[in-house]
Scaffold this motif. Structure first.
Motif, PDB file in Angstrom:
ATOM      1  N   ASP A  41       0.573  -1.249   0.179  1.00 32.33           N
ATOM      2  CA  ASP A  41      -0.017  -0.046   0.005  1.00 32.33           C
ATOM      3  C   ASP A  41       0.827   1.199  -0.026  1.00 32.33           C
ATOM      4  O   ASP A  41       0.450   2.375   0.374  1.00 32.33           O
ATOM      5  N   THR A  42       2.148   1.140  -0.734  1.00 35.23           N
ATOM      6  CA  THR A  42       2.753   2.389  -0.737  1.00 35.23           C
ATOM      7  C   THR A  42       3.382   2.448  -2.017  1.00 35.23           C
ATOM      8  O   THR A  42       3.380   1.471  -2.589  1.00 35.23           O
ATOM      9  N   LEU A  43       4.013   3.517  -2.137  1.00 31.59           N
ATOM     10  CA  LEU A  43       4.541   3.845  -3.612  1.00 31.59           C
ATOM     11  C   LEU A  43       5.858   3.126  -3.751  1.00 31.59           C
ATOM     12  O   LEU A  43       6.643   2.870  -2.874  1.00 31.59           O
ATOM     13  N   GLY A  44       5.961   2.225  -5.095  1.00 31.88           N
ATOM     14  CA  GLY A  44       6.834   1.391  -5.480  1.00 31.88           C
ATOM     15  C   GLY A  44       7.853   1.870  -6.239  1.00 31.88           C
ATOM     16  O   GLY A  44       7.505   2.987  -7.004  1.00 31.88           O
ATOM     17  N   LYS A  45       9.085   1.588  -6.401  1.00 28.91           N
ATOM     18  CA  LYS A  45      10.122   2.354  -7.247  1.00 28.91           C
ATOM     19  C   LYS A  45      11.140   1.306  -7.825  1.00 28.91           C
ATOM     20  O   LYS A  45      11.460   0.314  -7.196  1.00 28.91           O
ATOM     21  N   ILE A  46      10.891   1.181  -9.111  1.00 29.19           N
ATOM     22  CA  ILE A  46      11.842   0.186  -9.976  1.00 29.19           C
ATOM     23  C   ILE A  46      12.821   1.180 -10.460  1.00 29.19           C
ATOM     24  O   ILE A  46      12.464   2.345 -11.211  1.00 29.19           O
ATOM     25  N   ILE A  47      14.213   0.644 -10.497  1.00 29.49           N
ATOM     26  CA  ILE A  47      15.259   1.655 -11.147  1.00 29.49           C
ATOM     27  C   ILE A  47      16.070   0.503 -11.878  1.00 29.49           C
ATOM     28  O   ILE A  47      16.719  -0.385 -11.341  1.00 29.49           O
ATOM     29  N   ASN A  48      16.023   0.940 -13.028  1.00 27.35           N
ATOM     30  CA  ASN A  48      16.933   0.206 -14.089  1.00 27.35           C
ATOM     31  C   ASN A  48      18.075   0.658 -14.351  1.00 27.35           C
ATOM     32  O   ASN A  48      18.364   1.897 -14.447  1.00 27.35           O
ATOM     33  N   CYS A  49      19.179  -0.139 -14.616  1.00 30.49           N
ATOM     34  CA  CYS A  49      20.482   0.380 -15.174  1.00 30.49           C
ATOM     35  C   CYS A  49      20.521   0.192 -16.610  1.00 30.49           C
ATOM     36  O   CYS A  49      20.424  -0.777 -17.459  1.00 30.49           O
ATOM     37  N   SER A  50      20.741   1.434 -17.246  1.00 27.96           N
ATOM     38  CA  SER A  50      20.924   1.467 -18.688  1.00 27.96           C
ATOM     39  C   SER A  50      22.397   1.961 -18.911  1.00 27.96           C
ATOM     40  O   SER A  50      23.245   1.562 -17.987  1.00 27.96           O
ATOM     41  N   SER A  51      22.526   2.879 -19.692  1.00 28.82           N
ATOM     42  CA  SER A  51      23.947   3.245 -19.883  1.00 28.82           C
ATOM     43  C   SER A  51      23.954   4.626 -20.819  1.00 28.82           C
ATOM     44  O   SER A  51      23.219   4.720 -21.583  1.00 28.82           O
ATOM     45  N   ILE A  52      25.077   5.265 -20.981  1.00 28.19           N
ATOM     46  CA  ILE A  52      25.295   6.387 -22.064  1.00 28.19           C
ATOM     47  C   ILE A  52      25.107   5.703 -23.308  1.00 28.19           C
ATOM     48  O   ILE A  52      24.647   6.088 -24.453  1.00 28.19           O
ATOM     49  N   ALA A  53      25.599   4.305 -23.482  1.00 32.25           N
ATOM     50  CA  ALA A  53      25.520   3.541 -24.593  1.00 32.25           C
ATOM     51  C   ALA A  53      23.936   3.158 -25.216  1.00 32.25           C
ATOM     52  O   ALA A  53      23.883   2.862 -26.187  1.00 32.25           O
ATOM     53  N   GLY A  54      23.057   3.512 -24.056  1.00 35.06           N
ATOM     54  CA  GLY A  54      21.612   3.470 -24.473  1.00 35.06           C
ATOM     55  C   GLY A  54      21.020   4.735 -24.865  1.00 35.06           C
ATOM     56  O   GLY A  54      20.013   4.960 -25.110  1.00 35.06           O
ATOM     57  N   HIS A  55      21.756   5.868 -24.998  1.00 39.76           N
ATOM     58  CA  HIS A  55      21.423   7.124 -25.544  1.00 39.76           C
ATOM     59  C   HIS A  55      22.095   7.320 -26.904  1.00 39.76           C
ATOM     60  O   HIS A  55      21.746   8.122 -27.389  1.00 39.76           O
ATOM     61  N   SER A  56      23.455   6.924 -27.061  1.00 32.27           N
ATOM     62  CA  SER A  56      24.286   7.125 -28.045  1.00 32.27           C
ATOM     63  C   SER A  56      25.083   5.959 -28.515  1.00 32.27           C
ATOM     64  O   SER A  56      25.586   5.515 -27.673  1.00 32.27           O
ATOM     65  N   GLY A  57      24.913   5.376 -29.627  1.00 31.25           N
ATOM     66  CA  GLY A  57      25.750   4.104 -29.993  1.00 31.25           C
ATOM     67  C   GLY A  57      27.109   4.369 -30.021  1.00 31.25           C
ATOM     68  O   GLY A  57      27.660   5.408 -30.457  1.00 31.25           O
ATOM     69  N   PHE A  58      27.970   3.688 -29.408  1.00 34.83           N
ATOM     70  CA  PHE A  58      29.232   3.605 -29.794  1.00 34.83           C
ATOM     71  C   PHE A  58      29.889   2.530 -30.414  1.00 34.83           C
ATOM     72  O   PHE A  58      29.423   1.189 -30.269  1.00 34.83           O
ATOM     73  N   GLY A  59      30.921   2.854 -31.173  1.00 37.19           N
ATOM     74  CA  GLY A  59      31.283   1.658 -31.958  1.00 37.19           C
ATOM     75  C   GLY A  59      32.128   0.599 -31.354  1.00 37.19           C
ATOM     76  O   GLY A  59      32.521   0.752 -30.058  1.00 37.19           O
ATOM     77  N   TYR A  60      31.919  -0.760 -31.691  1.00 36.14           N
ATOM     78  CA  TYR A  60      32.343  -1.962 -31.049  1.00 36.14           C
ATOM     79  C   TYR A  60      31.293  -2.151 -29.873  1.00 36.14           C
ATOM     80  O   TYR A  60      31.843  -3.216 -29.203  1.00 36.14           O
ATOM     81  N   LEU A  61      30.413  -1.530 -29.654  1.00 35.35           N
ATOM     82  CA  LEU A  61      29.486  -1.861 -28.595  1.00 35.35           C
ATOM     83  C   LEU A  61      28.179  -1.835 -29.015  1.00 35.35           C
ATOM     84  O   LEU A  61      26.979  -1.645 -28.464  1.00 35.35           O
ATOM     85  N   ALA A  62      27.761  -2.536 -30.369  1.00 34.25           N
ATOM     86  CA  ALA A  62      26.779  -2.368 -31.111  1.00 34.25           C
ATOM     87  C   ALA A  62      25.622  -3.293 -30.114  1.00 34.25           C
ATOM     88  O   ALA A  62      24.404  -2.655 -29.797  1.00 34.25           O
ATOM     89  N   ALA A  63      25.959  -4.609 -29.852  1.00 35.51           N
ATOM     90  CA  ALA A  63      25.110  -5.314 -29.239  1.00 35.51           C
ATOM     91  C   ALA A  63      24.842  -4.965 -27.854  1.00 35.51           C
ATOM     92  O   ALA A  63      23.471  -4.859 -27.304  1.00 35.51           O
ATOM     93  N   TYR A  64      25.777  -4.167 -26.958  1.00 33.18           N
ATOM     94  CA  TYR A  64      25.730  -3.616 -25.640  1.00 33.18           C
ATOM     95  C   TYR A  64      24.594  -2.518 -25.823  1.00 33.18           C
ATOM     96  O   TYR A  64      23.867  -2.371 -25.233  1.00 33.18           O
ATOM     97  N   SER A  65      24.938  -1.856 -26.643  1.00 31.69           N
ATOM     98  CA  SER A  65      24.124  -0.418 -26.884  1.00 31.69           C
ATOM     99  C   SER A  65      22.704  -0.891 -27.165  1.00 31.69           C
ATOM    100  O   SER A  65      21.921  -0.195 -26.719  1.00 31.69           O
ATOM    101  N   GLY A  66      22.447  -1.679 -28.043  1.00 29.12           N
ATOM    102  CA  GLY A  66      21.002  -2.387 -28.279  1.00 29.12           C
ATOM    103  C   GLY A  66      20.283  -2.674 -26.890  1.00 29.12           C
ATOM    104  O   GLY A  66      19.225  -2.400 -26.593  1.00 29.12           O
ATOM    105  N   THR A  67      21.042  -3.351 -26.101  1.00 30.21           N
ATOM    106  CA  THR A  67      20.369  -3.879 -24.909  1.00 30.21           C
ATOM    107  C   THR A  67      20.180  -2.722 -24.077  1.00 30.21           C
ATOM    108  O   THR A  67      19.065  -2.633 -23.420  1.00 30.21           O
ATOM    109  N   LYS A  68      20.813  -1.646 -23.999  1.00 27.85           N
ATOM    110  CA  LYS A  68      20.736  -0.494 -23.195  1.00 27.85           C
ATOM    111  C   LYS A  68      19.688   0.465 -23.738  1.00 27.85           C
ATOM    112  O   LYS A  68      18.954   1.146 -22.951  1.00 27.85           O
ATOM    113  N   PHE A  69      19.462   0.429 -24.951  1.00 30.98           N
ATOM    114  CA  PHE A  69      18.475   1.151 -25.595  1.00 30.98           C
ATOM    115  C   PHE A  69      17.082   0.615 -25.343  1.00 30.98           C
ATOM    116  O   PHE A  69      16.060   1.082 -25.000  1.00 30.98           O
TER     117      PHE A  69
END
Length: 167
Positions: A41-69
């Motif tokens: 009966d209280t406010l719940g909070k979910i906090i996920n871990c993304s990355s700057i690679a989820g805001h901007s794609g970085f070379g050699y991190l395509a699969a990682y970036s995809g998961t973070k997006f």
């Protein structure tokens, strides 16, 4: 989990593994948490871990970036679905001085044609605050998101990177 490879070298098994750990693991944990939080009966909070690679794609991190997006999209979708009883936000760290970045550095170095340790240094030069992030910097943001001070915030993905990605 991070896979550092050129996109053309990335295998279907690499993609299955990283999406299973980074995205599917987050999705299933969020759903399990939401089910429990809905019983309370209280406010719940979910906090996920993304990355700057989820805001901007970085070379050699395509699969990682995809998961973070994907985690950013999941964060927004769950925020829309679970409000107003549960807030869902994400934190998006940058270059954090941790063992994970030591592994990323070691894997990136051959692609960038630099020695071990130099990829970390090279990427760190992009940080406007003049230093790599410390784990405590990330913890401060997560503490804020877990606190009552963020009760009216949902569906957001907060970048904490010292000024590398600004959007």
């Amino acid at each position: 989990m991070c896979i550092v490879k050129s996109a053309i070298e990335t295998t279907p098994d690499d993609i299955d593994k990283i999406f299973s750990i980074n995205f599917k693991g987050t999705f299933l944990a969020d759903i399990a948490a939401a089910k429990q939080m809905k019983k309370q009966d209280t406010l719940g909070k979910i906090i996920n871990c993304s990355s700057i690679a989820g805001h901007s794609g970085f070379g050699y991190l395509a699969a990682y970036s995809g998961t973070k997006f994907a985690i950013r999209g999941l964060t927004q979708a769950l925020a829309a679905e679970l409000a107003p009883k549960i807030t869902v936000n994400a934190y998006c760290p940058g270059i954090v001085d941790t063992d994970m970045w030591k592994e990323i550095d070691e894997s990136l170095a051959p692609y960038l044609g630099v020695e071990k340790g130099q990829a970390f240094t090279q990427y760190s030069k992009q940080i406007l605050m003049g230093r790599p992030q410390k784990p405590e910097d990330v913890a401060d943001l997560v503490s804020f998101l877990a606190s009552p001070n963020s009760d009216y915030i949902t569906g957001q993905a907060f970048i904490s990177d010292g000024g590398i990605v600004m959007n």
